[in-house]
Write an enzyme that holds these catalytic residues in place. Structure first.
Site, PDB file in Angstrom:
ATOM      1  CD  GLN A  34      75.356  35.524  41.648  1.00 52.96           C
ATOM      2  OE1 GLN A  34      75.221  34.243  40.951  1.00 52.96           O
ATOM      3  NE2 GLN A  34      76.305  36.587  41.558  1.00 52.96           N
ATOM      4  NE  ARG A  70      68.320  34.543  41.788  1.00 56.96           N
ATOM      5  CZ  ARG A  70      66.958  34.111  41.936  1.00 56.96           C
ATOM      6  NH1 ARG A  70      66.479  33.237  42.747  1.00 56.96           N
ATOM      7  NH2 ARG A  70      65.927  34.695  41.018  1.00 56.96           N
ATOM      8  CB  ALA A  86      77.918  26.851  40.450  1.00 51.51           C
ATOM      9  CG  HIS A  87      76.868  31.448  39.473  1.00 50.30           C
ATOM     10  ND1 HIS A  87      77.312  32.847  39.841  1.00 50.30           N
ATOM     11  CD2 HIS A  87      78.154  30.910  39.188  1.00 50.30           C
ATOM     12  CE1 HIS A  87      78.531  32.962  39.871  1.00 50.30           C
ATOM     13  NE2 HIS A  87      79.141  31.743  39.372  1.00 50.30           N
ATOM     14  CG  ASN A  88      75.669  32.400  35.039  1.00 43.50           C
ATOM     15  OD1 ASN A  88      74.381  32.612  35.266  1.00 43.50           O
ATOM     16  ND2 ASN A  88      76.691  33.057  35.434  1.00 43.50           N
TER      17      ASN A  88
END
Length: 355
Positions: free
Chosen positions: A210, A230, A251-253
């Site tokens: 990540q 991240r 969560a990510h993104n």
């Protein structure tokens, strides 16, 4: 303390009543005394407001006219602050009074803090005991970081941000001006990214590094024990002015737009994009890779599994979610389902008798 006219001028309200009156705080309608200010933002509470002992009320023009036409037992001598948005005006007045008793974080670095020599920390900042600040960290003016917080390498925290105890900021996290981050928040942990590599005889989940960061705009508040992961290859972004409650998982993104509110225990899966001015109820959850239009409202416990493209809609329900009005109709039918069943049985019985 400000006089009534000074309060009115500072918070863009019209004053009705004695201009020199001084108040010492705020209280709800049922507990307010003559030295305190309360507010009325819902016409359902007009009678309670009329009978309140509050020395001042923040009201709309329509509510003022009602209260003047229907005075209560304690209305004599009362001051009124007339505002277009009484609730928002109350919030700003409450901020003023809260500042009078708020803790003062004196500038300086506590002797028990561990600060890397390469970190840039202005003299106006407050660094509490047992704080750890890594290499390359940059702080703006008047940042306050309270005890036991961990700020990893290359984090950037802009001016006037307050970080409460026991917060974890992973490397590269960027935080804007005037943010508030509550205890236990974890910002910048790895997103949940694993690639399956299986065969008939075995295999593994291969971790995806990540490599993105978390970027938080200005005037954002993040609740206790909330987690923001991240990004995998791009950043996770929280827009300016957004407010996030306790125990929320982002969560990510994920991209959260400007001025959104997200209530406790909501969960937003990876790569979903939330528009501006959205309202997300508690324990609502979103599948990944969705796009949610501006000004969408999602009721608590609602599951969103498809993108929402039309702005300003209100969704409610679990599998499937639907427009709120349709959900209310279906819920009403569901409540009466047993009666409908009995009527159908009776009709079927009568039909059998006739034949």
């Amino acid at each position: 303390m400000l006089t009534a006219i000074e309060l009115a001028n500072q918070f863009q309200a019209s004053l009705v009543g004695e201009a020199s009156t001084v108040f010492n705080g705020l209280a709800p309608l049922e507990r307010a005394q003559s030295s305190q200010i309360s507010f009325l933002s819902n016409p359902l509470y007009r009678k309670q407001a009329a009978d309140s002992s509050a020395g001042a009320l923040i009201v709309s023009k329509a509510d003022l006219e009602f209260l003047q036409a229907n005075p209560g037992t304690h209305s004599s001598g009362r001051v009124y602050f007339v505002a277009k948005n009484p609730y928002a005006t109350f919030a700003r007045v409450a901020q003023y009074f809260a500042r009078q008793s708020a803790p003062i974080y004196e500038p300086g670095i506590h002797s028990a803090a561990v600060v890397d020599p390469s970190a840039s920390i202005p003299a106006s900042c407050h660094i509490g005991p047992f704080v750890r600040i890594g290499a390359g960290v940059k702080l703006g003016e008047r940042v306050a970081i309270l005890g036991n917080t961990f700020v990893a390498e290359n984090c950037d925290i802009a001016s006037d941000t307050l970080i409460y105890p026991a917060v974890s900021l992973y490397f590269g996290t960027q935080i804007g001006e005037r943010c508030i981050i509550h205890s236990g928040a974890v910002i910048g942990a790895d997103g949940f990214g694993f690639a399956p590599d299986f065969s008939a005889t075995g295999g593994e989940w291969v971790k995806i590094p990540q490599t993105g960061n978390v970027v938080i705009g200005s005037d954002v508040e993040i609740g206790a024990s909330t987690t923001i992961d991240r990004g995998a290859m791009s950043d996770t972004i929280i827009g300016s002015g957004s407010k996030i409650d306790n125990q929320v998982q982002i969560a990510h993104n994920v991209v959260v737009g400007n001025c959104c509110v997200i209530a406790g225990c909501a969960a937003i899966s990876g790569s979903t994009k939330i528009g501006n001015f959205c309202i997300i109820g508690g324990a609502a959850n979103f599948a990944g890779h969705l796009t949610i239009a501006d000004r969408t409202t999602v009721s608590g416990n609602t599951s969103i599994i498809r993108s929402i493209t039309e702005p300003g809609q209100h969704y409610t329900g679990v599998y499937p979610s639907m427009l709120h009005g349709a959900w209310e109709k279906n819920a009403a039918i569901l409540r009466g389902l047993d009666k409908i069943r009995q009527r159908l049985r009776l009709l079927d019985k009568n039909k059998s008798t006739e034949s």
